[in-house]
Design an enzyme around this catalytic site. Structure first.
Site, PDB file in Angstrom:
ATOM      1  N   HIS A   1      -4.393   2.585  -4.323  1.00 15.97           N
ATOM      2  CA  HIS A   1      -4.616   2.016  -5.668  1.00 15.97           C
ATOM      3  C   HIS A   1      -3.524   0.983  -5.981  1.00 15.97           C
ATOM      4  CE1 HIS A   1      -7.873   4.464  -7.217  1.00 15.97           C
ATOM      5  NE2 HIS A   1      -7.250   5.601  -7.003  1.00 15.97           N
TER       6      HIS A   1
ATOM      7  N   HIS B   1      -3.310   8.067  -1.103  1.00 17.46           N
ATOM      8  CA  HIS B   1      -4.382   7.692  -2.020  1.00 17.46           C
ATOM      9  C   HIS B   1      -3.849   6.749  -3.116  1.00 17.46           C
ATOM     10  CE1 HIS B   1      -8.174   8.599  -4.286  1.00 17.46           C
ATOM     11  NE2 HIS B   1      -7.403   8.309  -5.315  1.00 17.46           N
ATOM     12  N   GLU B   2      -2.795   7.192  -3.780  1.00 19.10           N
ATOM     13  CA  GLU B   2      -2.257   6.376  -4.880  1.00 19.10           C
ATOM     14  C   GLU B   2      -1.647   5.077  -4.350  1.00 19.10           C
ATOM     15  OE1 GLU B   2      -3.153   7.185  -7.839  1.00 19.10           O
ATOM     16  OE2 GLU B   2      -3.837   9.197  -7.291  1.00 19.10           O
TER      17      GLU B   2
ATOM     18  N   GLU C   1     -11.343   2.854  -6.275  1.00 25.40           N
ATOM     19  CA  GLU C   1     -11.458   4.046  -5.422  1.00 25.40           C
ATOM     20  C   GLU C   1     -11.698   3.662  -3.968  1.00 25.40           C
ATOM     21  OE1 GLU C   1     -10.061   6.707  -7.630  1.00 25.40           O
ATOM     22  OE2 GLU C   1     -11.005   7.505  -5.842  1.00 25.40           O
TER      23      GLU C   1
HETATM   24 ZN    ZN Z   1      -8.174   7.534  -7.129  1.00 25.88          ZN
END
Ligand code: ZN
Length: 504
Positions: A272, A268-269, A298
């Site tokens: 980003h 997830h990170e 997101e």
């Molecule tokens: Zn996030």
């Protein structure tokens, strides 16, 4: 360009670059605070952060910026919309308006109130004591309204608050997207629940930290997260901070009895971070050199975490490696069982632990409730009960108390009510739309994923989204890539194909 205009533009850029640098320095202090600062540093760190924030706010609201922007208006209009300078002037105008409309004293009062509220919430949540935070939350709603009212041209009281994290989005747009999405999701959740429980005990054996971290960073690197311009540390809540285009850091959290925590938070990170690393290097030092909105951010974390990282082709490649890393834990678990375990749908109480399908229902509950609070149709005293009623209706679950109900998220207790939640689900909606577009351009992407190759997907996203930083709003990016407005269909298609139970 006339010399006078050039002088104005240079001066504007110099000022904006200073403001951007201060904000990056604040980010680095925050990174340090959450990863490595000894607890004895807390008091001084709060002072450092406040000082930097104050100086940055003063610089951002300096009337000279307004004068420079006024003087450059004609020039901006003469430039192509997509040019760097026109985009910079457009963004600077938006941020200057936002920073100057709310009176400095009101803003400072609110910041002090928010920090007091956070401290009360920190005690109130474990104590299950909604009564303790209630007067604070009532004031927060009041402050949120007063700050939103500084933008009287807004159609809805929540619009100026939404605009902070998702520029260009409005309560009306979000409400209608969410209403349609909810209609699709509720029956799909029901079908998953009716199909019976999935055994995910294989994820909860003992998984030593070192191997978990090694596996996660290996995947992140193969995704395209550049460790020469990044690093991973550990923190209580995983996050990403972009100190510059050349220094984008992520954190993760390890649970030795839950394999999915560190792995999926890393993916997830990394999503980003790849967005921030992909910004055109020559935008560095300008306010354009960062992701454009919470929802687009997101969309990238979700795309890499869920659409790629929880997909079957991805695990066809990686599961043998994971089994080799954890032979005792996973040697007897086949790929299909593992795939079902990491994609289990089960309505639950806590948003941050929710699966990718029900997650959206958690967000919609909060979004609707915050609109009602701002509109004045729901009183704070009735909030806990309204919360329970919506969870019962939408997810079929009821928290035994407020600790796992209305008190669970920090957002309303350290910031405004409104503007906080919509980005998560808008991001999910966009993730499928952007992924579909990438596959339309390059149909080989799913097959490459099956071979552990992500270069084509990463390049496409860099080219279509990342490189632009904040030049375009989310709506403009969607328009450029699909020729239309944001729609839910690609996301619904993605969820249905992936999660509809056999025979469902
Ligand atoms: Zn996030």
């Amino acid at each position: 360009m006339a010399q006078e205009k050039q002088g104005k533009l240079d001066e504007l850029k110099r000022r904006l670059s200073e403001i951007a640098d201060l904000s990056r320095a604040e980010g680095l202090l925050a990174w340090d605070q959450f990863t490595s600062m000894p607890s004895g540093g807390a008091e001084a760190r709060a002072r450092h952060m406040a000082a930097l924030g104050r100086i940055r706010h003063e610089k951002a609201t300096d009337p000279e910026i307004g004068r420079l922007l006024d003087g450059l208006e004609g020039h901006a209009a003469s430039l192509p919309y997509e040019s760097d300078d026109a985009s910079l002037i457009r963004l600077a105008r938006r941020e200057y308006e936002r920073a100057t409309r709310v009176p400095t004293e009101l803003y400072a009062e609110f910041i002090a109130h928010a920090s007091a509220t956070y401290q009360v919430w920190e005690q109130a949540r474990p104590a299950n004591d909604f009564a303790a935070v209630r007067p604070y939350l009532e004031k927060t709603v009041e402050y949120s309204r007063r700050m939103a009212e500084c933008f009287p041209e807004a159609d809805h009281i929540a619009d100026p608050l939404i605009d902070v994290s998702d520029p260009g989005m409005t309560a009306e747009t979000v409400r209608s997207l969410f209403a349609r999405l909810r209609e699709e999701l509720v029956p799909l959740v029901r079908a998953c629940v009716d199909a019976g429980t999935v055994d995910d005990s294989c994820l909860h054996k003992h998984y030593p930290e070192t191997e978990q971290l090694e596996f996660g960073t290996r995947v992140a690197r193969q995704f395209g997260y550049d460790f020469d311009r990044g690093r991973q540390d550990q923190s209580k809540h995983p996050f990403t901070v972009a100190v510059s285009v050349g220094d984008v850091r992520i954190t993760t959290r390890v649970n030795e009895y839950d394999l999915s925590e560190a792995l999926f938070s890393t993916l997830h990170e990394a999503g980003h971070a790849m967005y921030e690393q992909g910004v055109r290097p020559d935008l560095e030092g300008t306010p354009l050199a960062t992701g454009t909105s919470m929802a687009v951010h997101e969309s990238q974390s979700r795309l890499w975490e869920n659409i790629v990282g929880r997909s079957y082709p991805f695990w066809e490649y990686y599961y043998p490696q994971l089994q080799a890393t954890f032979p005792e834990q996973l040697g007897q678990v086949d790929l299909d069982a593992f795939y079902r375990a990491i994609n289990r749908v089960r309505p639950s109480l806590i948003r941050t632990d929710a699966d990718e399908l029900t997650y959206n229902l958690h967000v919609m509950v909060r979004f609707d409730l915050e609109l009602e609070l701002l509109e004045g149709t729901l009183a704070v005293k009735d909030l806990p009960e309204a919360w329970h009623a919506r969870y019962q209706a939408d997810l079929g679950v009821r928290a035994p108390d407020d600790r796992d109900g209305v008190l669970q998220d920090v957002h309303w207790f350290d910031g405004t009510v409104g503007g906080a939640f919509q980005g998560y689900t808008l991001g999910n909606i966009m993730s499928a739309l952007f992924y579909e577009e990438a596959v339309r351009q390059h149909p080989s992407i799913p097959e490459e994923m099956r071979q552990g190759r992500f270069t084509t997907l990463h390049s496409r996203l860099r080219e279509s989204i990342y490189q632009h930083g904040s030049k375009f709003t989310a709506g403009e990016l969607v328009e450029r890539l699909t020729g239309g407005e944001l729609v839910i269909e690609p996301y619904v298609r993605y969820l249905r194909e992936k999660l509809t139970p056999p025979g469902g």
